[in-house]
Design a protein around this motif. Structure first.
Motif, short mmCIF file in Angstrom:
data_model
loop_
_atom_site.label_atom_id
_atom_site.label_comp_id
_atom_site.label_asym_id
_atom_site.label_seq_id
_atom_site.Cartn_x
_atom_site.Cartn_y
_atom_site.Cartn_z
N ASN A 102 20.40 -25.57 0.23
CA ASN A 102 21.63 -26.37 0.17
C ASN A 102 21.47 -27.77 0.75
OD1 ASN A 102 23.84 -25.21 -1.22
ND2 ASN A 102 23.87 -23.57 0.30
N SER A 103 20.24 -28.20 0.90
CA SER A 103 20.00 -29.54 1.44
C SER A 103 19.61 -30.51 0.34
CB SER A 103 18.89 -29.46 2.49
OG SER A 103 18.00 -30.55 2.36
N PHE A 104 20.24 -31.65 0.37
CA PHE A 104 19.97 -32.69 -0.63
C PHE A 104 18.50 -33.10 -0.57
CE2 PHE A 104 19.56 -37.28 -1.45
CZ PHE A 104 19.94 -37.31 -2.78
N ASP A 105 18.02 -33.36 0.63
CA ASP A 105 16.65 -33.84 0.76
C ASP A 105 15.62 -32.84 0.22
OD1 ASP A 105 17.49 -36.18 1.85
OD2 ASP A 105 17.29 -35.51 3.92
N LYS A 106 15.85 -31.58 0.56
CA LYS A 106 14.90 -30.59 0.08
C LYS A 106 14.95 -30.48 -1.44
CE LYS A 106 13.17 -26.71 1.56
NZ LYS A 106 13.07 -25.29 1.93
N GLU A 107 16.12 -30.65 -1.98
CA GLU A 107 16.26 -30.58 -3.43
C GLU A 107 15.45 -31.71 -4.08
OE1 GLU A 107 20.18 -29.49 -5.15
OE2 GLU A 107 20.03 -31.45 -6.11
N VAL A 108 15.61 -32.90 -3.55
CA VAL A 108 14.89 -34.05 -4.09
C VAL A 108 13.38 -33.84 -3.94
CG1 VAL A 108 14.43 -36.52 -3.80
CG2 VAL A 108 16.76 -35.65 -3.63
N LEU A 109 12.98 -33.43 -2.75
CA LEU A 109 11.56 -33.20 -2.49
C LEU A 109 10.98 -32.18 -3.46
CD1 LEU A 109 10.81 -34.91 -0.14
CD2 LEU A 109 10.45 -32.87 1.24
N ASN A 110 11.68 -31.08 -3.61
CA ASN A 110 11.22 -30.04 -4.52
C ASN A 110 11.04 -30.58 -5.93
OD1 ASN A 110 10.82 -27.71 -3.00
ND2 ASN A 110 13.01 -27.33 -2.89
N MET A 111 12.01 -31.33 -6.38
CA MET A 111 11.91 -31.85 -7.73
C MET A 111 10.73 -32.79 -7.88
SD MET A 111 15.61 -32.36 -9.43
CE MET A 111 14.79 -32.46 -11.02
N GLU A 112 10.52 -33.61 -6.87
CA GLU A 112 9.39 -34.54 -6.96
C GLU A 112 8.07 -33.78 -6.99
OE1 GLU A 112 9.82 -37.26 -3.77
OE2 GLU A 112 11.28 -38.51 -4.83
N MET A 113 7.97 -32.78 -6.14
CA MET A 113 6.76 -31.97 -6.11
C MET A 113 6.46 -31.40 -7.50
SD MET A 113 5.63 -29.94 -2.97
CE MET A 113 4.24 -30.09 -4.09
N LEU A 114 7.47 -30.77 -8.05
CA LEU A 114 7.26 -30.05 -9.30
C LEU A 114 7.13 -31.00 -10.49
CD1 LEU A 114 9.54 -26.95 -8.97
CD2 LEU A 114 7.29 -27.42 -8.04
N ASN A 116 5.48 -33.66 -10.81
CA ASN A 116 4.17 -34.26 -11.02
C ASN A 116 3.18 -33.32 -11.68
OD1 ASN A 116 4.87 -36.71 -9.75
ND2 ASN A 116 4.78 -35.62 -7.81
N GLY A 117 3.64 -32.69 -12.73
CA GLY A 117 2.70 -31.90 -13.51
C GLY A 117 2.77 -30.42 -13.27
N SER A 118 3.45 -29.99 -12.23
CA SER A 118 3.46 -28.55 -11.94
C SER A 118 4.32 -27.77 -12.92
CB SER A 118 3.96 -28.30 -10.52
OG SER A 118 3.17 -29.01 -9.60
N THR A 119 5.20 -28.45 -13.56
CA THR A 119 6.25 -27.77 -14.29
C THR A 119 6.60 -28.53 -15.57
OG1 THR A 119 7.43 -26.53 -12.59
CG2 THR A 119 8.77 -27.80 -14.10
N ASP A 120 7.01 -27.80 -16.60
CA ASP A 120 7.39 -28.47 -17.84
C ASP A 120 8.86 -28.84 -17.87
OD1 ASP A 120 4.82 -28.14 -18.68
OD2 ASP A 120 5.22 -26.37 -19.88
N GLY A 121 9.65 -28.16 -17.05
CA GLY A 121 11.07 -28.43 -17.06
C GLY A 121 11.76 -27.72 -15.91
N PHE A 122 13.04 -27.99 -15.74
CA PHE A 122 13.77 -27.45 -14.59
C PHE A 122 14.99 -26.62 -14.98
CE2 PHE A 122 11.85 -31.27 -12.69
CZ PHE A 122 11.22 -30.68 -11.61
N ILE A 123 15.21 -25.59 -14.20
CA ILE A 123 16.50 -24.92 -14.21
C ILE A 123 17.02 -25.03 -12.80
CG2 ILE A 123 17.66 -22.70 -14.40
CD1 ILE A 123 15.67 -21.92 -16.54
N LEU A 124 18.25 -25.45 -12.66
CA LEU A 124 18.67 -25.89 -11.33
C LEU A 124 20.16 -25.65 -11.09
CD1 LEU A 124 18.62 -27.76 -8.78
CD2 LEU A 124 18.34 -29.68 -10.31
N SER A 125 20.46 -25.19 -9.91
CA SER A 125 21.84 -25.13 -9.46
C SER A 125 21.95 -26.01 -8.23
CB SER A 125 22.22 -23.69 -9.13
OG SER A 125 23.59 -23.62 -8.81
#
Lengths: 342, 342
Positions: A102-114, A116-125
């Motif tokens: 539930n943290s904004f920062d962690k959400e942003v960080l996670n998205m940036e991590m993924l 960069n090539g780790s993932t083709d797309g996101f599913i997110l709440s």
DNA sequence: TTTCAACACGAAAACGTTTTCGTAGTTTCG
DNA sequence: CGAAACTACGAAAACGTTTTCGTGTTGAAA
């Protein structure tokens, strides 16, 4: 500890070129039958499996989808994951799970991590903090980079992408209507703060139901809870200060706290007060009395989200963009915390 | 939709070589200060982030760890995931979650998928079917290929690897001892089948506690349940056929079913019969009466597992192999389903 | 016998990095 | 002034694939 077999090693062992090995294994007609069989036999015997990372790099797709949720120790979200995993697996995808806490920062960080090539797309709440903040630049960025995004449950209008939601308004309305049907007239609502879209929408459904039944809306019958931690105390205080014959709670926990409080103050559920919850989890099912509740089908939400995402991923880039919003309907599960209809 | 920035593009844009860019960004002293600053400024401005896939290929490590669990819609496992995620994130790792659905085949398939480069190592709790079958070749294969493996909760002796478990025997003993302490003398046990190690071990603890208190063990007081589905009926039948003053259940669900059944048959919990469960979940906490239970700290199990795995991953390969088994102790959470001590 | 497909295979580029090594040009020193 | 030593950068290999484009060898047609 034998290192992994590669095309190169097979090639050297069989004294052919790497290209030949690759082609043979992919059944290219370019390769003579004899060589082909020899290579395939060798590969099978030594259990060759192509390296996913190399494939990802070459194909520029990872065949994994990232799902970012606010918390995992939560029945609803686990059912969603379960649904995502199911269809992802069927379609040959892996699932990378990240928690935003539930943290904004962690959400942003996670998205940036993924991203960069780790993932083709996101599913997110969305994280609660993100909704509160109203800052969605990270979502937009992902989309701009060509990463498909599916939002579920906690979504936001201002981002153009696929969405999977439940009909919160209709669900809440259904719940309140049920209370009205079994004879309740003074119905309290226990909700969360408004910036979580869910809180607002369900409040809307609550109001609509009252209106349609010509019952006056009373602001004092609504409790908005900020922090999970103190919810039990708040609910106790709230309910002891208002005379009601029905309670509509926005989740399992609030509903159970309500039942507990009511029972402790000598009221009987459902004889004196009917209580209805939202989200059909283990808790509602096994509680005594069994909780009447609005069920949101997490599994289906996960499945639809995954399907939507994979569809976007596998479509040819020329096809034009358009975004769907899928509404997964809620159901009413009637148990023993509400009176039976007369 | 701008495509991702790469070293090559930066190089071309700034009219230097790829190597120069790479070195500049990694603060190599090889590159002159002026050039270095120019490149770093450019990269920062256009938000360059290196491609993880390429890095993985180059470094031969993915910085992601795979966790395979039997099911996710289960409080215990989600807390474990939560713990794994937490320390993994702290150490810069991602978490790939796969579900085996308690199926041997899915477990094998998942491992094969992830073993081909997607993951640096595994954290795994065995599928029921796998334990029943006793076929662990896929685990051994992963180990042979040099992929570290940490087993948790449902583990197996014959595989040499790190393990994280709880003291099932001691936990069960603690529970039964508590029942004895509050005066119970005829204590039933509701367990799962024996091939799930948990079932066997907790039965052992049960027996030991009885023995130490000079109470005779009675085979008829033990119920072993195969299928979750029919558990409620079985428990009802079982309890109506034996006169007991205490029940030790091997999980929350069984405990709750027991309470329900007992109450329906006119017995009072805890006045007539004390009930104690295993696994401290939402259910135990919120149930009425609150369930006395043995808590297994899933979060800590996850954390320890992740730490163990990452330690193996980051140690230099020359260090000698040795395997640890960490035992995470259980706690007794006393609530209202057992009588208070006299 | 020459010409040309067809066949069976290999070389090399590409995906995006990091890193080793080489080499111009400049400085330092004897 | 010549040699040695820096300085600052580039070329190329490597990670493991796939794929395009040769190319040498056959066999048959002319």
């Amino acid at each position: 500890m034998k290192p992994k077999l590669t095309l190169k090693k097979i090639a050297k062992e069989l004294d052919v070129s790497i290209s030949t090995v690759s082609k043979a294994l992919r059944d290219s007609p370019e390769i003579g039958e004899e060589t082909r069989e020899k290579i395939k036999a060798f590969a099978k015997h030594y259990n060759y499996k192509p390296n996913n990372i190399a494939l990802s790099l070459k194909n520029r797709k990872t065949k994994t989808i990232g799902i970012i949720i606010p918390e995992i120790v939560h029945h609803f979200f686990t059912t969603v994951i379960s649904g995502v995993e199911k269809v992802a697996n069927e379609m040959g995808y892996n699932v990378l799970v990240c928690l935003s806490d539930n943290s904004f920062d962690k959400e942003v960080l996670n998205m940036e991590m993924l991203a960069n090539g780790s993932t083709d797309g996101f599913i997110l709440s969305l994280a609660k903090e993100t909704m509160q903040k109203g800052d969605y630049h990270h979502l937009q960025e992902a989309i701009n980079q060509g990463m498909p995004l599916v939002l579920f449950d906690r979504v936001v209008d201002s981002i153009a992408c696929d969405k999977v939601i439940i009909d919160d308004v209709a669900g809440a309305k259904k719940a309140v209507q049920h209370l009205l049907d079994v004879g309740c007239r003074r119905i309290a609502m226990i909700s969360t703060v408004d910036y979580v879209s869910v809180g607002k929408l369900r409040t809307k459904g609550y109001k609509e139901a009252l209106e349609e039944n010509d019952i006056e809306f009373d602001e004092n019958l609504i409790l908005k809870i900020e922090e999970m931690e103190d919810s039990e105390k708040e609910i106790e205080e709230f309910l002891s200060n208002c005379e009601v014959d029905g309670v509509f709670a926005v989740n399992e926990h609030f509903a159970i706290s309500a039942v507990k409080t009511l029972q402790e103050s000598g009221k009987k559920v459902p004889q004196d007060v009917s209580v209805i919850g939202f989200t059909d989890g283990e808790l509602s099912k096994r509680f005594i009395p069994g909780l009447t509740t609005v069920s949101q089908h997490g599994m289906r939400i996960g499945e639809e989200s995954a399907r939507l995402l994979i569809e976007k991923l596998e479509r040819t880039p020329t096809e034009e963009d358009y975004y769907k919003t899928i509404i997964v309907e809620t159901g009413l599960v009637v148990r023993d915390s509400t009176k039976s209809k007369k």
